[in-house]
Design an enzyme around this catalytic site. Structure first.
Site, PDB file in Angstrom:
ATOM      1  CG  LEU A  13      -1.994  -0.902   1.351  1.00  0.00           C
ATOM      2  CD1 LEU A  13      -2.575  -1.527   2.495  1.00  0.00           C
ATOM      3  CD2 LEU A  13      -3.018  -0.427   0.100  1.00  0.00           C
ATOM      4  CG  ASP A  57      14.087   0.767  10.740  1.00  0.00           C
ATOM      5  OD1 ASP A  57      13.110   0.866  11.337  1.00  0.00           O
ATOM      6  OD2 ASP A  57      14.415  -0.576  10.358  1.00  0.00           O
ATOM      7  CG  ASN A  85       1.892   2.048   4.327  1.00  0.00           C
ATOM      8  OD1 ASN A  85       0.596   1.637   4.332  1.00  0.00           O
ATOM      9  ND2 ASN A  85       2.713   1.434   3.977  1.00  0.00           N
ATOM     10  CE1 TYR A 166      -0.688  -5.477  11.602  1.00  0.00           C
ATOM     11  CE2 TYR A 166      -2.771  -6.491  11.338  1.00  0.00           C
ATOM     12  CZ  TYR A 166      -1.850  -5.456  10.967  1.00  0.00           C
ATOM     13  OH  TYR A 166      -2.357  -4.871  10.010  1.00  0.00           O
ATOM     14  CE  LYS A 170      -1.049  -1.936  11.854  1.00  0.00           C
ATOM     15  NZ  LYS A 170      -0.325  -0.698  10.934  1.00  0.00           N
ATOM     16  CB  VAL A 199      -5.361  -4.331   0.565  1.00  0.00           C
ATOM     17  CG1 VAL A 199      -5.006  -4.029  -0.585  1.00  0.00           C
ATOM     18  CG2 VAL A 199      -6.182  -3.212   1.404  1.00  0.00           C
ATOM     19  CB  THR A 201      -0.273  -5.904   0.118  1.00  0.00           C
ATOM     20  OG1 THR A 201      -0.934  -6.369   1.411  1.00  0.00           O
ATOM     21  CG2 THR A 201      -0.981  -4.678  -0.154  1.00  0.00           C
TER      22      THR A 201
HETATM   23  N1  LIG Z   1      -3.059  -5.510   3.389  1.00  0.00           N
HETATM   24  C1  LIG Z   1      -4.143  -5.468   4.288  1.00  0.00           C
HETATM   25  O1  LIG Z   1      -4.880  -6.210   3.849  1.00  0.00           O
HETATM   26  C2  LIG Z   1      -4.236  -4.636   5.666  1.00  0.00           C
HETATM   27  C3  LIG Z   1      -5.074  -4.514   6.114  1.00  0.00           C
HETATM   28  C4  LIG Z   1      -5.140  -3.969   7.188  1.00  0.00           C
HETATM   29  C5  LIG Z   1      -4.138  -3.120   7.486  1.00  0.00           C
HETATM   30  N2  LIG Z   1      -3.047  -2.941   6.878  1.00  0.00           N
HETATM   31  C6  LIG Z   1      -2.110  -2.029   7.293  1.00  0.00           C
HETATM   32  O2  LIG Z   1      -1.650  -1.338   6.032  1.00  0.00           O
HETATM   33  C7  LIG Z   1      -0.208  -1.143   5.979  1.00  0.00           C
HETATM   34  C8  LIG Z   1       0.420  -1.614   4.680  1.00  0.00           C
HETATM   35  O3  LIG Z   1       0.328  -2.741   4.705  1.00  0.00           O
HETATM   36  P1  LIG Z   1       0.647  -3.558   3.360  1.00  0.00           P
HETATM   37  O4  LIG Z   1      -0.211  -4.643   3.087  1.00  0.00           O
HETATM   38  O5  LIG Z   1       1.146  -2.797   2.331  1.00  0.00           O
HETATM   39  O6  LIG Z   1       2.156  -4.396   3.907  1.00  0.00           O
HETATM   40  P2  LIG Z   1       3.459  -4.890   3.362  1.00  0.00           P
HETATM   41  O7  LIG Z   1       3.055  -5.198   1.715  1.00  0.00           O
HETATM   42  O8  LIG Z   1       3.768  -6.081   4.130  1.00  0.00           O
HETATM   43  O9  LIG Z   1       4.188  -3.675   3.444  1.00  0.00           O
HETATM   44  C9  LIG Z   1       4.488  -3.428   4.744  1.00  0.00           C
HETATM   45  C10 LIG Z   1       5.487  -1.946   4.596  1.00  0.00           C
HETATM   46  O10 LIG Z   1       5.899  -1.581   5.737  1.00  0.00           O
HETATM   47  C11 LIG Z   1       7.365  -1.385   5.762  1.00  0.00           C
HETATM   48  N3  LIG Z   1       8.048  -1.724   7.132  1.00  0.00           N
HETATM   49  C12 LIG Z   1       8.018  -2.528   7.829  1.00  0.00           C
HETATM   50  N4  LIG Z   1       8.688  -2.489   9.108  1.00  0.00           N
HETATM   51  C13 LIG Z   1       9.313  -1.152   8.806  1.00  0.00           C
HETATM   52  C14 LIG Z   1      10.123  -0.378   9.414  1.00  0.00           C
HETATM   53  N5  LIG Z   1      10.602  -0.974  10.535  1.00  0.00           N
HETATM   54  N6  LIG Z   1      10.500   0.751   9.065  1.00  0.00           N
HETATM   55  C15 LIG Z   1       9.951   1.387   7.817  1.00  0.00           C
HETATM   56  N7  LIG Z   1       9.324   0.639   6.997  1.00  0.00           N
HETATM   57  C16 LIG Z   1       8.831  -0.581   7.574  1.00  0.00           C
HETATM   58  C17 LIG Z   1       7.939  -2.349   4.578  1.00  0.00           C
HETATM   59  O11 LIG Z   1       8.968  -1.874   4.464  1.00  0.00           O
HETATM   60  P3  LIG Z   1      10.445  -3.003   3.565  1.00  0.00           P
HETATM   61  O12 LIG Z   1      10.179  -3.292   2.438  1.00  0.00           O
HETATM   62  O13 LIG Z   1      11.855  -2.271   4.112  1.00  0.00           O
HETATM   63  O14 LIG Z   1      10.032  -4.117   4.871  1.00  0.00           O
HETATM   64  C18 LIG Z   1       6.869  -2.058   3.671  1.00  0.00           C
HETATM   65  O15 LIG Z   1       7.093  -0.915   3.017  1.00  0.00           O
HETATM   66  C19 LIG Z   1       0.245  -1.636   7.126  1.00  0.00           C
HETATM   67  O16 LIG Z   1       0.134  -0.474   8.212  1.00  0.00           O
HETATM   68  C20 LIG Z   1      -0.644  -2.693   7.449  1.00  0.00           C
HETATM   69  O17 LIG Z   1      -0.786  -2.982   8.798  1.00  0.00           O
HETATM   70  C21 LIG Z   1      -2.990  -3.737   5.763  1.00  0.00           C
END
Ligand SMILES: NC(=O)c1ccc[n+]([C@@H]2O[C@H](COP(=O)([O-])OP(=O)(O)OC[C@H]3O[C@@H](n4cnc5c(N)ncnc54)[C@H](OP(=O)(O)O)[C@@H]3O)[C@@H](O)[C@H]2O)c1
Length: 269
Positions: A13, A57, A85, A166, A170, A199, A201
């Site tokens: 995202l 980070d 994010n 998790y 949140k 989503v 991802t």
């Molecule tokens: N996908 C869903 O269905 C869903 C549902 C509810 C909430 N969310 C929330 O939406 C947001 C994005 O989720 P996503 O699905 O896109 O996750 P994702 O594809 O797993 O991506 C996670 C992102 O967080 C970054 N990250 C992790 N640890 C970090 C740190 N210590 N410092 C800086 N960046 C860090 C990762 O960077 P690296 O590449 O460096 O690891 C990556 O860009 C998150 O907050 C997640 O909890 C997602």
């Protein structure tokens, strides 16, 4: 012209926020990432030229302050929208319910530390680092990306006892958004804890799951259908970010500190 900072923008995202926001060439868009070269290569492959990257980070307050300084030089000292994010999301502990940690206390502690450092301390460090730039702007909007998994009603109705750490992290991030909203209301700064929906991802991709994880995930989707009969499964990052930006842009000071979904309400799917 508006300036945006997306913290945790390398993929999923976060990267989709960069992609959509940069499609308006008048926007100034900054992505905070841990692996600048890889993300820069992806941006080039996607022909995206008007995104600036800074390395930070979320668990490193000094790196975030340095990224804010670098951003200020690009944006004349102003940030209109900060979106935190990035998150620590453990595929290993997602299927675990509270009692599954009996005999695994060290795993619980490790998971709790990582999740709270990234998902709670991370937003606090990022917001505090960028606050001078937010204050200097006129829009003053800060969003922490949360999750419907932190909502106790859907947990209850859909019977989701898993993803303990998790969800708790949140939930704490939601409290953080509310605390900031209360503290900084008089300055006109608007805070939001925003769930993106479920989503497609990498974490929700079948190819990244073991057969056991996939079965667990599919059982959860089935329970979600009972909670939300119209639920058709995970949405695309494109759809989610489009909806999230609409909610962010529509939010006013009166709603500061709220925990909302991508629909702008409390329907999480
Ligand atoms: N996908 C869903 O269905 C869903 C549902 C509810 C909430 N969310 C929330 O939406 C947001 C994005 O989720 P996503 O699905 O896109 O996750 P994702 O594809 O797993 O991506 C996670 C992102 O967080 C970054 N990250 C992790 N640890 C970090 C740190 N210590 N410092 C800086 N960046 C860090 C990762 O960077 P690296 O590449 O460096 O690891 C990556 O860009 C998150 O907050 C997640 O909890 C997602």
């Amino acid at each position: 012209m508006a300036s945006y900072v997306i913290a945790g923008a390398s993929r999923g995202l976060g990267y989709e926020f960069l992609r959509q926001l940069s499609s308006d060439p008048s926007n100034k868009v900054v992505g905070l990432v841990r692996n600048k070269e890889a993300v820069q290569a992806q941006l080039s492959a996607d022909n995206i030229t008007n995104v600036h990257l800074a390395v930070a980070d979320l668990t490193d307050p000094e790196a975030l302050v340095a990224a804010a300084k670098a951003t200020a030089e690009l944006t004349d000292g102003v940030v209109d929208y900060l979106i935190v994010n990035g998150a620590y999301i453990s595929a290993d502990t997602r299927p675990l319910s509270p009692t599954n940690f009996i005999g695994k206390e060290a795993l619980f502690k490790d998971d709790l530390t990582k999740a709270f450092m990234t998902n709670v301390a991370g937003p606090l460090y990022a917001i505090n680092a960028f606050l001078p730039l937010i204050r200097a702007g006129s829009t003053k909007k800060v969003t922490i990306i949360s999750s419907g998994m932190a909502d106790t009603e859907i947990m209850d109705v859909a019977g989701v006892s898993q993803a303990v750490v998790y969800s708790a992290s949140k939930s704490a991030a939601n409290v953080l958004a509310k605390k900031y909203a209360i503290e900084l209301k008089s300055e006109g700064i608007i805070f939001l804890a925003l769930s993106p929906g479920l989503v497609n991802t990498s974490g929700n991709s079948a190819e990244n799951m073991t057969p056991e994880m996939l079965a667990d995930f599919q059982a959860m989707l089935q329970r979600f259908r009972e909670y939300e009969p119209g639920f058709k499964g995970p949405i695309t990052p494109e759809e989610s970010v489009k909806m999230q930006l609409k909610v962010i842009r529509g939010l006013t000071l009166a709603g500061s500190g709220e925990f909302l979904s991508h629909h702008g309400n409390k329907r999480w799917l």
